[in-house]
Design a protein around this motif. Structure first.
Motif, short mmCIF file in Angstrom:
data_model
loop_
_atom_site.label_atom_id
_atom_site.label_comp_id
_atom_site.label_asym_id
_atom_site.label_seq_id
_atom_site.Cartn_x
_atom_site.Cartn_y
_atom_site.Cartn_z
N GLU A 19 8.78 89.49 73.22
CA GLU A 19 8.05 88.27 73.57
C GLU A 19 9.01 87.18 74.04
O GLU A 19 8.73 86.45 75.01
CB GLU A 19 7.25 87.79 72.35
CG GLU A 19 6.33 86.61 72.61
CD GLU A 19 5.15 86.97 73.50
OE1 GLU A 19 4.58 86.05 74.12
OE2 GLU A 19 4.81 88.16 73.58
N ALA A 20 10.16 87.05 73.36
CA ALA A 20 11.11 86.00 73.70
C ALA A 20 11.79 86.23 75.05
O ALA A 20 12.22 85.28 75.70
CB ALA A 20 12.17 85.88 72.59
N ALA B 284 11.64 81.61 65.59
CA ALA B 284 12.58 80.65 66.19
C ALA B 284 13.97 81.27 66.29
O ALA B 284 14.68 81.07 67.29
CB ALA B 284 12.61 79.37 65.36
N SER C 102 14.61 84.38 66.71
CA SER C 102 14.56 85.35 67.80
C SER C 102 14.69 84.67 69.15
O SER C 102 15.41 85.15 70.04
CB SER C 102 13.23 86.13 67.74
OG SER C 102 13.11 86.82 66.53
N LYS C 103 14.02 83.54 69.33
CA LYS C 103 14.08 82.83 70.61
C LYS C 103 15.48 82.31 70.88
O LYS C 103 15.98 82.38 72.02
CB LYS C 103 13.07 81.68 70.62
CG LYS C 103 11.62 82.16 70.66
CD LYS C 103 10.65 80.99 70.67
CE LYS C 103 9.21 81.49 70.74
NZ LYS C 103 8.23 80.37 70.71
N ARG C 104 16.14 81.77 69.84
CA ARG C 104 17.51 81.27 70.03
C ARG C 104 18.45 82.42 70.37
O ARG C 104 19.35 82.28 71.21
CB ARG C 104 17.97 80.54 68.78
CG ARG C 104 17.27 79.20 68.54
CD ARG C 104 18.01 78.39 67.49
NE ARG C 104 18.01 79.04 66.18
CZ ARG C 104 17.07 78.86 65.26
NH1 ARG C 104 16.04 78.05 65.49
NH2 ARG C 104 17.15 79.47 64.09
N ALA D 72 17.91 83.50 73.98
CA ALA D 72 18.49 82.51 74.89
C ALA D 72 20.00 82.71 74.99
O ALA D 72 20.58 82.62 76.09
CB ALA D 72 18.17 81.11 74.41
N ARG E 111 15.78 77.59 76.92
CA ARG E 111 14.34 77.81 76.81
C ARG E 111 13.86 77.30 75.45
O ARG E 111 14.55 77.46 74.47
CB ARG E 111 14.01 79.29 76.93
CG ARG E 111 14.44 79.90 78.26
CD ARG E 111 13.48 79.57 79.37
NE ARG E 111 13.91 80.17 80.62
CZ ARG E 111 13.20 80.18 81.72
NH1 ARG E 111 12.01 79.61 81.74
NH2 ARG E 111 13.63 80.73 82.84
#
Length: 400
Positions: A269-270, A380, A382-384, A387, A400
């Protein structure tokens, strides 16, 4: 006298426990843990416990407790299956210190009762039958081969509007499965029996048969949370292991699978805003002849080119270090795909990352996922992480 209820905790490090011999044999035979006898009477060294849940062996109930809080465990299970959003606290309805099976049972009856409050869903099911009159479509070929020219009964197929549809079959099978499990609270058992009565006439999915895939739609929207929980009930490894006269039965979840499925879903998803595709178990070969097979857990493929390689490891450090074999493996992957960096994701630590520079080789970054974070915190992280991976490949990418 040895206890009839035994508690073991998920762990890699060996711990000495007093166990009945039959329990020790059952745990080993069902591959739940590594068991080694000690010099003490009824004492065994238990290690490698990576399954959590409850199992009954030779009349003894064994609780296998996760290191991760149950609420976090459900968040990871839910996200890996639902994908779009984590379940909320209201969806669960259990306390933080509950065990896995009681928590799952409470959550299931809560959602199943809501789903069935307006009565079971009905739907059209195509049936074939021999009837004294024509209903639906007359199957002429079957009439000739089975009836030898007789006019009655008539071989027909027709659409019947019934409750015996996939959605109800999944709910009923999950309810009957929970009724047989050890550790289900008494207050839940009564609700489960009511659910079974409401679904009277619905077929139970046979043991070992594939569970029907239920596609979400407007008609079954009120069943969505209940079906997700039913899927968890039915996906837990059902232990039916016989070793001589020892029989083990129960409900278990592989923690390594939970963690890897969650990380894969969260990273997939990320990565979406960055384009390309995140591929699981990317099949390739390491040698020129193509005889040494490799399959990294995750690779990020952009325009047909592998741009990043990620391996997910559900393990904890031993003696202050993580296995060197992980570094060897990732270094080989990076060499194969021409990458300057490789990424290892571990289920331990406090959310930080560290780098290891291989001599005349790639840099391997070890990322530690803090499982004590809540569901939003896990996403959060995972998103970092994504990125950082994306910017390492293309430094001009925006944050992002």
């Amino acid at each position: 006298m040895l206890p009839s209820t035994i508690e073991l905790r998920e762990a890699d490090q060996p711990v000495v426990h007093r166990l009945p011999r039959a329990v020790a044999v059952g745990l080993a035979a069902a591959n739940i843990a590594t068991i080694a006898p000690t010099f003490g009477a009824d004492e065994y060294r238990v290690s490698g416990v990576r399954k959590v849940g409850v199992v009954r062996i030779a009349g003894h109930t064994v609780w296998l407790k996760p290191k991760t809080p149950v609420r976090r465990l459900f968040a990871m299970l839910g996200y890996a299956r639902a994908g779009s959003a984590l379940w909320t606290e209201d969806d669960f309805g259990f306390e933080e210190d509950d065990e896995l099976v009681p928590a799952l049972a409470h959550a299931f009856v809560r959602q199943a009762s809501r789903a069935l409050a307006g009565g079971p869903l009905r739907g059209y099911v195509t049936r074939e039958d021999a009837l004294p009159l024509v209903r639906g479509r007359w199957r002429i070929g079957d009439q000739l081969t089975r009836r030898g020219g007789q006019t009655l009964p008539v071989e027909v197929s027709f659409d019947d509007y019934v409750e015996d549809i996939a959605e109800n079959q999944v709910l009923l099978t999950a309810a009957t499965r929970l009724l047989r499990l050890p550790g289900v609270p008494a207050d839940v058992l009564g609700v489960l029996r009511r659910i079974v009565r409401v679904l009277d006439g619905v077929s139970v999915i046979p043991v070992g048969a594939p569970v029907p895939v239920v596609r979400p739609n407007r008609r079954n929207a009120r069943y969505s949370s209940a079906l997700a929980l039913a899927s968890l009930v039915l996906s837990g490894s059902s232990v039916e292991q016989r070793a001589g006269s020892v029989v083990a039965s129960g409900f278990l979840v592989d923690m390594w699978s939970v963690f890897e499925d969650f990380v894969s879903a969260a990273l997939r998803e990320a990565f979406k805003p960055y384009g390309g595709e995140l591929v699981s178990q990317y099949a390739s070969t390491l040698d020129v002849e193509g005889t040494v097979k490799i399959a990294p857990d995750l690779v990020w493929v952009v325009e047909g080119v592998v741009r990043a390689c990620i391996d997910v490891k559900y393990k904890v450090e031993k003696h202050g270090q993580y296995p060197n074999a992980d570094l060897y493996q990732m270094a080989a992957y990076c060499r194969r795909f021409g990458l300057e960096e490789g990424w290892l994701v571990y289920a331990a630590g406090s959310g930080f990352a560290e780098s290891v520079r291989i001599v005349e080789g790639p840099k391997v970054v070890r990322k530690y996922v803090a499982l004590d974070a809540d569901g939003a915190g896990l996403l959060a992280q995972s998103k970092r992480f994504v990125a950082r991976v994306a910017r390492s490949v293309c430094p001009v990418l925006p944050l992002r």
